[in-house]
Write a protein that holds these residues in place. Structure first.
Motif, PDB file in Angstrom:
ATOM      1  N   SER A   1     -17.863  -3.375   7.169  1.00  0.00           N
ATOM      2  CA  SER A   1     -16.741  -3.673   6.281  1.00  0.00           C
ATOM      3  C   SER A   1     -17.183  -4.637   5.188  1.00  0.00           C
ATOM      4  CB  SER A   1     -15.561  -4.259   7.060  1.00  0.00           C
ATOM      5  OG  SER A   1     -15.930  -5.476   7.685  1.00  0.00           O
ATOM      6  N   ILE A   2     -16.471  -4.592   4.070  1.00  0.00           N
ATOM      7  CA  ILE A   2     -16.743  -5.441   2.909  1.00  0.00           C
ATOM      8  C   ILE A   2     -15.420  -6.050   2.463  1.00  0.00           C
ATOM      9  CG2 ILE A   2     -17.514  -5.461   0.502  1.00  0.00           C
ATOM     10  CD1 ILE A   2     -19.816  -4.921   2.254  1.00  0.00           C
ATOM     11  N   GLN A   3     -15.423  -7.312   2.107  1.00  0.00           N
ATOM     12  CA  GLN A   3     -14.210  -7.920   1.568  1.00  0.00           C
ATOM     13  C   GLN A   3     -14.109  -7.599   0.085  1.00  0.00           C
ATOM     14  OE1 GLN A   3     -13.740 -12.064   2.418  1.00  0.00           O
ATOM     15  NE2 GLN A   3     -11.579 -12.079   1.781  1.00  0.00           N
TER      16      GLN A   3
ATOM     17  N   LEU B   1     -12.773  -3.184   2.663  1.00  0.00           N
ATOM     18  CA  LEU B   1     -13.205  -1.797   2.556  1.00  0.00           C
ATOM     19  C   LEU B   1     -14.075  -1.458   3.758  1.00  0.00           C
ATOM     20  CD1 LEU B   1     -14.423  -1.702  -1.175  1.00  0.00           C
ATOM     21  CD2 LEU B   1     -12.118  -1.231  -0.300  1.00  0.00           C
ATOM     22  N   LEU B   2     -13.826  -0.311   4.356  1.00  0.00           N
ATOM     23  CA  LEU B   2     -14.743   0.225   5.355  1.00  0.00           C
ATOM     24  C   LEU B   2     -15.692   1.167   4.617  1.00  0.00           C
ATOM     25  CD1 LEU B   2     -12.365   1.021   8.352  1.00  0.00           C
ATOM     26  CD2 LEU B   2     -14.216  -0.647   8.312  1.00  0.00           C
ATOM     27  N   VAL B   3     -16.997   0.910   4.727  1.00  0.00           N
ATOM     28  CA  VAL B   3     -17.966   1.703   3.972  1.00  0.00           C
ATOM     29  C   VAL B   3     -18.970   2.342   4.922  1.00  0.00           C
ATOM     30  CG1 VAL B   3     -17.700   0.254   1.930  1.00  0.00           C
ATOM     31  CG2 VAL B   3     -19.522  -0.257   3.576  1.00  0.00           C
ATOM     32  N   ASP B   4     -19.589   3.440   4.437  1.00  0.00           N
ATOM     33  CA  ASP B   4     -20.604   4.107   5.250  1.00  0.00           C
ATOM     34  C   ASP B   4     -21.973   3.512   4.941  1.00  0.00           C
ATOM     35  OD1 ASP B   4     -21.326   5.193   2.802  1.00  0.00           O
ATOM     36  OD2 ASP B   4     -21.443   7.246   3.526  1.00  0.00           O
ATOM     37  N   ARG B   5     -23.025   4.159   5.456  1.00  0.00           N
ATOM     38  CA  ARG B   5     -24.376   3.614   5.306  1.00  0.00           C
ATOM     39  C   ARG B   5     -24.865   3.615   3.864  1.00  0.00           C
ATOM     40  NH1 ARG B   5     -28.049   7.974   5.263  1.00  0.00           N
ATOM     41  NH2 ARG B   5     -27.060   9.986   5.665  1.00  0.00           N
ATOM     42  N   GLU B   6     -24.188   4.364   2.984  1.00  0.00           N
ATOM     43  CA  GLU B   6     -24.559   4.383   1.568  1.00  0.00           C
ATOM     44  C   GLU B   6     -23.644   3.496   0.720  1.00  0.00           C
ATOM     45  OE1 GLU B   6     -24.468   8.496   0.563  1.00  0.00           O
ATOM     46  OE2 GLU B   6     -26.403   8.919   1.500  1.00  0.00           O
ATOM     47  N   GLY B   7     -22.760   2.771   1.394  1.00  0.00           N
ATOM     48  CA  GLY B   7     -21.847   1.904   0.668  1.00  0.00           C
ATOM     49  C   GLY B   7     -20.669   2.630   0.061  1.00  0.00           C
ATOM     50  N   VAL B   8     -20.447   3.869   0.454  1.00  0.00           N
ATOM     51  CA  VAL B   8     -19.320   4.641  -0.073  1.00  0.00           C
ATOM     52  C   VAL B   8     -18.054   4.258   0.679  1.00  0.00           C
ATOM     53  CG1 VAL B   8     -18.353   6.954  -0.408  1.00  0.00           C
ATOM     54  CG2 VAL B   8     -20.806   6.556  -0.740  1.00  0.00           C
ATOM     55  N   ARG B   9     -16.995   3.974  -0.075  1.00  0.00           N
ATOM     56  CA  ARG B   9     -15.725   3.569   0.530  1.00  0.00           C
ATOM     57  C   ARG B   9     -15.120   4.724   1.316  1.00  0.00           C
ATOM     58  NH1 ARG B   9     -10.522   4.114  -1.340  1.00  0.00           N
ATOM     59  NH2 ARG B   9     -11.304   4.787  -3.380  1.00  0.00           N
TER      60      ARG B   9
END
Length: 248
Positions: free
Chosen positions: A126-128, A134-142
């Motif tokens: 997760s990213i603030q 945001l919950l993101v995958d291994r490529e940083g895609v939301r």
């Protein structure tokens, strides 16, 4: 015996040699050729021109967050299109343009189905973002938004943009390689420097992880350290160097 008696007797058969008599009948050759051409024409018509083998439905599998309508719209193949004419690779590429689709495979399901199998993106960390997360995958895609911090996903700190950020990939790789019980202890991952990634544990201890290499080995060492030195506020485990483990 007379001279006439010494001459070889005729066999009684006349005409062309046997090889010539067995020659192909040109009419038969022409008939076979026309038959082959006709069969090819029929097969081509059935595949490309008739209404027998055309797309009548699109069957979609592997969905969790995406809907069948979204995927069918991305496939962009009209019903009634001959199955043989469908460019399955191009259709799969169009599906992969959907934000939540990591990969897709499109195949023909004779006689009238286009089969689409989708692998959706899976949130790892997760990213603030502002007042939310945001919950993101291994490529940083939301993958998903949340107003509150989601449980079960370490909170990652990185520099710069999230999507496509290699530090996200490093943090996600670490999270994927951690055993379940150990991942449950990880509260934060600081990946502002990809060479010196630090894990924050829920009990207040920190782990100097280093880069994302040798993840399985580091996890085993960390588990041993945590058994011998239970975590407490301010305790520091260092498993960044191969063959060396430090607690302080």
């Amino acid at each position: 015996m007379t001279v006439e008696d010494q001459r070889p007797r005729a066999s009684g058969r006349t005409g062309a040699p046997p090889s010539e008599r067995r020659g192909s009948d040109p009419w038969k050759v022409a008939f076979v050729a026309l038959l082959v051409v006709g069969l090819l024409a029929v097969v081509t018509w059935v595949l490309l021109g008739s209404r027998l083998l055309v797309v009548r439905q699109i069957e979609v599998g592997g969905l969790g967050r995406l809907t069948e309508d979204e995927v069918a719209a991305a496939v962009d193949v009209a019903t009634g299109t001959p199955l043989a004419r469908v460019d399955t690779d191009a259709a799969a590429e169009r599906v992969e343009e959907l934000r939540l689709a990591e990969s897709a495979e499109v195949s023909r399901g004779w006689p009238a189905t286009l089969v689409v199998e989708v692998v959706e993106r899976t949130p790892v960390v997760s990213i603030q973002a502002g007042h939310g997360y945001l919950l993101v995958d291994r490529e940083g895609v939301r993958v998903e938004d949340s107003e509150t911090r989601p449980s079960g996903y370490p909170l990652v700190s990185v520099r710069g943009e999230v999507e496509g950020n290699p530090a996200i990939a490093e943090a996600a790789r670490i999270a994927r390689e951690l055993p379940g019980p150990l991942l449950d202890e990880v509260d934060t991952i600081e990946a502002t420097d990809r060479a010196t990634i630090t894990l924050g544990l829920s009990g207040g201890a920190t782990v100097v992880w280093g880069d994302a290499e040798r993840g399985a080995d580091k996890a085993r060492v960390l588990q041993v350290l945590m058994r011998e030195h239970p975590q407490e506020e301010g305790l520091r485990y260092d498993v960044s160097a191969a063959g060396v483990a430090v607690v302080g």
